[in-house]
Motif scaffolding. Structure first.
Motif, PDB file in Angstrom:
ATOM      1  N   GLN A 116      40.061   1.859 -52.197  1.00  0.00           N
ATOM      2  CA  GLN A 116      39.416   2.881 -53.012  1.00  0.00           C
ATOM      3  C   GLN A 116      37.895   2.789 -52.901  1.00  0.00           C
ATOM      4  N   ILE A 117      37.372   1.559 -52.901  1.00  0.00           N
ATOM      5  CA  ILE A 117      35.926   1.365 -52.770  1.00  0.00           C
ATOM      6  C   ILE A 117      35.434   1.927 -51.438  1.00  0.00           C
ATOM      7  N   GLN A 118      36.208   1.667 -50.383  1.00  0.00           N
ATOM      8  CA  GLN A 118      35.854   2.174 -49.055  1.00  0.00           C
ATOM      9  C   GLN A 118      35.833   3.701 -49.035  1.00  0.00           C
ATOM     10  N   LYS A 119      36.829   4.298 -49.672  1.00  0.00           N
ATOM     11  CA  LYS A 119      36.924   5.754 -49.709  1.00  0.00           C
ATOM     12  C   LYS A 119      35.738   6.352 -50.465  1.00  0.00           C
ATOM     13  N   LEU A 120      35.327   5.695 -51.556  1.00  0.00           N
ATOM     14  CA  LEU A 120      34.206   6.186 -52.351  1.00  0.00           C
ATOM     15  C   LEU A 120      32.881   6.080 -51.609  1.00  0.00           C
ATOM     16  N   SER A 121      32.784   5.136 -50.694  1.00  0.00           N
ATOM     17  CA  SER A 121      31.534   4.989 -49.928  1.00  0.00           C
ATOM     18  C   SER A 121      31.305   6.179 -49.012  1.00  0.00           C
ATOM     19  N   ASN A 122      32.384   6.886 -48.675  1.00  0.00           N
ATOM     20  CA  ASN A 122      32.272   8.067 -47.815  1.00  0.00           C
ATOM     21  C   ASN A 122      32.024   9.335 -48.625  1.00  0.00           C
ATOM     22  N   LYS A 123      32.714   9.435 -49.763  1.00  0.00           N
ATOM     23  CA  LYS A 123      32.607  10.661 -50.550  1.00  0.00           C
ATOM     24  C   LYS A 123      32.988  10.399 -52.004  1.00  0.00           C
ATOM     25  N   GLN A 124      32.199  10.973 -52.928  1.00  0.00           N
ATOM     26  CA  GLN A 124      32.493  10.870 -54.349  1.00  0.00           C
ATOM     27  C   GLN A 124      33.394  12.038 -54.770  1.00  0.00           C
ATOM     28  N   PRO A 125      34.340  11.793 -55.685  1.00  0.00           N
ATOM     29  CA  PRO A 125      35.189  12.896 -56.164  1.00  0.00           C
ATOM     30  C   PRO A 125      34.435  13.751 -57.180  1.00  0.00           C
ATOM     31  N   HIS A 126      34.838  14.993 -57.293  1.00  0.00           N
ATOM     32  CA  HIS A 126      34.305  15.840 -58.363  1.00  0.00           C
ATOM     33  C   HIS A 126      34.923  15.445 -59.708  1.00  0.00           C
ATOM     34  N   VAL A 127      36.196  15.057 -59.651  1.00  0.00           N
ATOM     35  CA  VAL A 127      36.951  14.706 -60.865  1.00  0.00           C
ATOM     36  C   VAL A 127      37.552  13.318 -60.681  1.00  0.00           C
ATOM     37  N   ALA A 128      37.182  12.386 -61.572  1.00  0.00           N
ATOM     38  CA  ALA A 128      37.714  11.017 -61.531  1.00  0.00           C
ATOM     39  C   ALA A 128      38.636  10.815 -62.723  1.00  0.00           C
ATOM     40  N   ILE A 129      39.892  10.507 -62.438  1.00  0.00           N
ATOM     41  CA  ILE A 129      40.902  10.328 -63.491  1.00  0.00           C
ATOM     42  C   ILE A 129      41.512   8.942 -63.331  1.00  0.00           C
ATOM     43  N   GLY A 130      41.648   8.200 -64.422  1.00  0.00           N
ATOM     44  CA  GLY A 130      42.254   6.892 -64.270  1.00  0.00           C
ATOM     45  C   GLY A 130      42.406   6.120 -65.560  1.00  0.00           C
ATOM     46  N   THR A 131      42.959   4.938 -65.402  1.00  0.00           N
ATOM     47  CA  THR A 131      43.076   4.022 -66.540  1.00  0.00           C
ATOM     48  C   THR A 131      41.713   3.356 -66.756  1.00  0.00           C
ATOM     49  N   PRO A 132      41.397   3.008 -68.000  1.00  0.00           N
ATOM     50  CA  PRO A 132      40.055   2.485 -68.300  1.00  0.00           C
ATOM     51  C   PRO A 132      39.658   1.273 -67.471  1.00  0.00           C
TER      52      PRO A 132
END
Length: 441
Positions: A116-132
């Protein structure tokens, strides 16, 4: 042709998306919440399961979202993986209808953090949904950049508090811009939630929606006494009488869930188990199998089952009255959805009487039932004694005569009624003599 949701002035792709899933008429909470979110108000929305609150906040937030900005704009927290996935699926369905790409990404425990960290380094999501916990991990790793988000939603806030995740949510909220819009949704608003609300919300509008029917009118709501009976045998009989399409059995603790499931398996039933003590990978596997209807019977705790949203649940069995009575509505709300018939069965013992009365005061009515000769039949009203015509207070109670009558019921002999009447007449004569003596004095 106009659509009922057109009055909210939503983007055409959103109308197209909700038409696809059969949203033909806004629910009460959608009518009240959508216009206020569009105005930019901080909102505390209080409503029960099945009220349509997910789209009450997703629709207006997506309407405000700018796909051209490649930054995080919306952050949504949910207290369980199942609920987070449910929100992710709903948000993704909306995003799919947008001509411009809208990136929705979920962040839940049990998934590959480094990937997930690797994926975020390429592109940020418009909507982030998850557990705290997982969202905070991503933020602390400087992978998920939430400082750009204008909107934050805390879904199922009471459950977030119960599961001990409010501190994580607090830290997530502290990283967002102060001028952002905060939306909090919860079935109840516990007192312990108040400091968080005061800290992050600016003059919030409280919107409380009470379901006109606490339980859908398509649900048969039964109450069965366990007094003097084996509860496991009763649950087994309830699961096998009439062959339910999909039955969900609730217990209050993971230990009780395991005990019930183990006993039912020994009786030959193929049972799925869902509770917080199971590994995340195993829970996801079981949830997929339940969704695919590989299991006919599921035994679960309240918190784990809040993420189960399957249309085909025909039976809900409360093996125990929930410790938090608000969970009663959440449990029963799993069945009888979309006007489909459902049956909710609550097993209770003498110690549960007070809790049952509290539930009834919420406007919930039970039909008394019992299991007899392999069938479920009508039983007596447990409050029948209270509904009897009260005995006049003018009638005196004579313990001696009462004792004779009680004895008569056990051992009726010829002439016993005459004997009681003679006894009563003798007592009346003694009373008259005593009164005359007192008058002469």
């Amino acid at each position: 042709m106009t659509h009922p949701f057109d009055k909210f002035n939503l983007s055409p792709y959103l109308i197209e998306a909700i038409s696809e899933i059969g949203f033909n008429e806004p629910t009460d909470i959608q009518n009240k919440v959508i216009p206020e979110i569009k105005k930019g108000r901080d909102i505390i929305g209080q409503s029960q399961t099945g009220s349509g609150k997910t789209h009450a906040f997703l629709l207006p937030l997506f309407n405000k979202l700018n796909p051209e900005r490649n930054t995080v704009q919306i952050v949504i927290t949910a207290p369980s993986r199942e609920l987070a996935e449910q929100l992710y699926n709903a948000a993704s369905q909306l995003a799919e209808h947008s001509e411009q790409e809208i990136i929705v990404q979920s962040f839940i425990g049990g998934t590959d953090k480094n990937r997930q960290i690797q994926k975020l380094s390429n592109k940020q999501p418009h909507v982030a949904i998850g557990t705290p916990g997982r969202l905070l991990d991503m933020i602390n790793a400087n992978a998920l950049l939430t400082h750009t988000a204008q909107f934050m939603v805390v879904d199922e806030a009471d459950m977030t508090l119960d599961m001990g995740f409010l501190e994580d949510v607090d830290q997530i909220a502290s990283r967002l811009p102060e001028k952002g819009q905060m939306l909090v949704f919860s079935a109840t608003i516990p007192q312990k939630l108040q400091p968080f609300l005061k800290k992050y919300m600016k003059s919030p509008l409280i919107i409380e929606v009470e379901n006109e029917q606490v339980i859908a009118d398509t649900v048969d709501n039964w109450l069965i006494s366990t007094k003097g009976k084996n509860k496991i045998d009763m649950i087994y009989n309830l699961l096998t009488i009439g062959q339910p399409y999909l039955a969900l059995v609730f217990a209050n603790t993971k230990e009780h869930v395991d005990d019930i499931a183990h006993s039912l398996k020994k009786k030959g039933l193929d049972v799925a188990v869902i509770h917080g003590g199971i590994s995340s990978r195993e829970r996801r596997r079981v949830m997929r199998q339940v969704q695919n209807l590989d299991y006919q019977y599921v035994v679960a705790t309240d918190l784990a089952a809040r993420g189960i949203d399957i249309e085909g649940i025909s039976h809900v069995i409360n093996a125990e009255v929930p410790q938090d009575l608000d969970f009663f509505v959440h449990r029963v709300g799993r069945t009888g959805r979309n006007q489909l018939p459902g049956t909710a069965i609550t097993l209770y013992g003498p110690d549960d009487e007070q809790d049952i009365q509290i539930i009834e005061k919420k406007g919930i009515e039970f039909k008394p039932k019992e299991i007899k000769n392999g069938e479920i039949v009508d039983s007596y009203d447990r409050n029948r004694r209270d509904k009897r015509k009260p005995v006049s207070k003018e009638v005196s109670f004579d313990p001696e005569i009462h004792g004779m009558r009680k004895k008569a019921k056990k051992n009726i002999k010829p002439g016993y009624k005459r004997k009681i009447e003679r006894k009563k007449q003798a007592k009346r004569q003694r009373a008259r003599r005593l009164n005359r003596r007192n008058d002469s004095d």
